[in-house]
Scaffold this motif. Structure first.
Motif, mmCIF file in Angstrom:
data_model
loop_
_atom_site.group_PDB
_atom_site.id
_atom_site.type_symbol
_atom_site.label_atom_id
_atom_site.label_comp_id
_atom_site.label_asym_id
_atom_site.label_seq_id
_atom_site.Cartn_x
_atom_site.Cartn_y
_atom_site.Cartn_z
ATOM 1 N N GLY A 319 0.962 -1.269 -0.032
ATOM 2 C CA GLY A 319 -0.052 -0.051 -0.057
ATOM 3 C C GLY A 319 0.702 1.254 -0.037
ATOM 4 O O GLY A 319 0.373 2.285 -0.607
ATOM 5 N N GLN A 348 -4.575 6.912 3.875
ATOM 6 C CA GLN A 348 -3.888 5.695 3.454
ATOM 7 C C GLN A 348 -2.902 5.368 3.868
ATOM 8 O O GLN A 348 -2.180 4.110 4.181
ATOM 9 N N ASN A 352 -1.590 2.021 6.206
ATOM 10 C CA ASN A 352 -0.492 1.085 5.714
ATOM 11 C C ASN A 352 0.602 1.257 6.706
ATOM 12 O O ASN A 352 1.182 0.266 7.107
ATOM 13 N N LEU A 387 -11.209 7.317 7.419
ATOM 14 C CA LEU A 387 -11.253 6.706 6.095
ATOM 15 C C LEU A 387 -12.684 6.280 5.423
ATOM 16 O O LEU A 387 -13.126 6.886 4.501
#
Length: 408
Positions: A319, A348, A352, A387
């Motif tokens: 990711g 993100q 990750n 998110l």
């Protein structure tokens, strides 16, 4: 020989068309059926049994159905805030039940009895009196004629399962295990029938409406975020020896979450894939491993610790690489990027990074103190919830843009 083998397995690479509520029913059917099978060696004293793990897993699935589809134990409802709160609460009770043995037992037991007994009774009555159910099914004919007895069996055995949770000595050991097996089998039959009906009548597969834009993927994000939040918060007192903890059920429930994501959308811990039947197969394997780990304590812990650690490590690294490559590409193109997409990329990236830390902590024991892992997982839960909020916002913006263009 190889050509023949490849021809026989070619279907594994075809796109799968499992519907989300069918996915949930299949996982629930697996959970109940595997529990029934495992009860035979449990009652024979051959393997240990973690009661809270079973209760917690079933409650999580009840909560998932409520949040994602509006399908509560009392029947289908529009997904209002109250219904979502109810679903998240039931799922949270299930999560805590899985994590904390011995201490937190009465509440999940009572909630599960309510879901199974009262839920089964209410849904049976609804099926019998509602014009949209039994009467309509009999009028449609065909495969709908099989749906009525299948659903009836699920509701009746749901009530029976609730009674067995309430009074475990109600039946003999063998009869209890057989009853659980029949309950699981009836859930499988309903899932099979619904899949056939949805293929023939896709409009019947529409989820209950809501005002939040919370589709199945975002519902999974919501509950995964809640899972991580609860896990992170509980790990702090656990690390100081103030609270018992079941690592086996924690890993098992996480594997079940992975499996549902794989079965529902092709989303795997190492990234998204086309939802082929091969991905579906792996999803069922993950579900089976997770269910067994919830039911039978400690047996699969070493293997699942390694597997989950590697998946988080590889998925987080992949990711990060993807985000960096995408950012470099945008910088070269010098295009203006909407603020919401910048926030999405940052979210993100953090997610990750946390995934890598979590995976590393699982692979190398004592590398990171337990309470710090708890803080990391709490942060991960918050990031997942943020998110979800960003994705809902992006979907709304996309919808507004499409409406504006259509209006022109």
């Amino acid at each position: 020989m190889w050509k023949s083998f490849l021809e026989k397995t070619e279907f594994l690479f075809e796109d799968a068309d499992l519907y989300f509520d069918v996915v949930v029913l299949l996982v629930a059917g697996m959970a109940v059926t595997l529990t029934g099978l495992l009860l035979f060696p449990v009652y024979s004293g051959l393997i240990p049994y973690y009661e809270n793990g079973v209760y917690g897993l079933l409650l999580f699935l009840f909560g998932l159905q409520t949040v994602s589809l509006g399908r509560t134990p009392a029947g289908d409802m529009r997904r209002t805030k109250a219904v979502l709160v109810l679903g998240v609460t039931v799922a949270a009770v299930g999560i805590v039940a899985c994590f904390v043995p011995d201490v937190f037992t009465l509440v999940p037991k009572v909630v599960l009895i309510i879901c199974l007994c009262m839920g089964g009774l209410l849904q049976l009555l609804q099926m019998l009196v509602s014009k949209d159910k039994l009467q309509a099914w009999l009028g449609y004919g065909g495969i709908f004629l099989y749906l009525a007895p299948a659903c009836g069996a699920v509701y009746v055995f749901s009530m029976l399962a609730g009674l067995l949770v309430w009074e475990q000595g109600l039946f003999s050991a063998s009869l209890t295990a057989i009853s659980v097996l029949v309950y699981g089998s009836s859930i499988f039959v309903v899932a099979f029938l619904l899949q056939k009906i949805y293929r023939a009548y896709p409009q019947a597969a529409k989820a209950s409406g809501d005002d939040f834009g919370l589709d199945a993927d975002k519902a999974m994000l919501l509950l995964t975020g809640v899972f991580m939040l609860i896990l992170g918060v509980l790990l702090v007192p656990v690390s100081f020896g103030r609270l018992p903890f079941s690592g086996s059920a924690q890993l098992g429930l996480l594997m079940v979450i992975f499996s549902i994501q794989m079965l529902a959308s092709g989303g795997t811990p190492v990234g998204p894939f086309h939802r082929t039947w091969l991905v579906i197969l792996f999803g069922f394997v993950f579900a089976a491993l997770g269910i067994v780990s919830c039911v039978v304590p400690n047996v699969l812990v070493p293997f699942l610790t390694l597997l989950v650690g590697l998946l988080n490590l590889v998925g987080g690294a992949a990711g990060l690489v993807k985000i960096v490559v995408s950012a470099v590409k945008r910088m070269k193109e010098a295009d203006a990027v909407p603020t919401v997409l910048v926030h999405l990329s940052i979210t993100q990236f953090v997610m990750n990074l946390v995934s890598i830390l979590f995976g590393t902590s699982m692979l190398i024991s004592n590398l990171i103190p337990g309470w710090i892992v708890g803080v990391i997982l709490t942060a991960n839960g918050c990031v997942l919830l943020y998110l979800m909020r960003l994705l809902i916002r992006i979907d709304r913006l996309r919808s507004d843009i499409m409406e504006a263009e259509y209006g022109k």
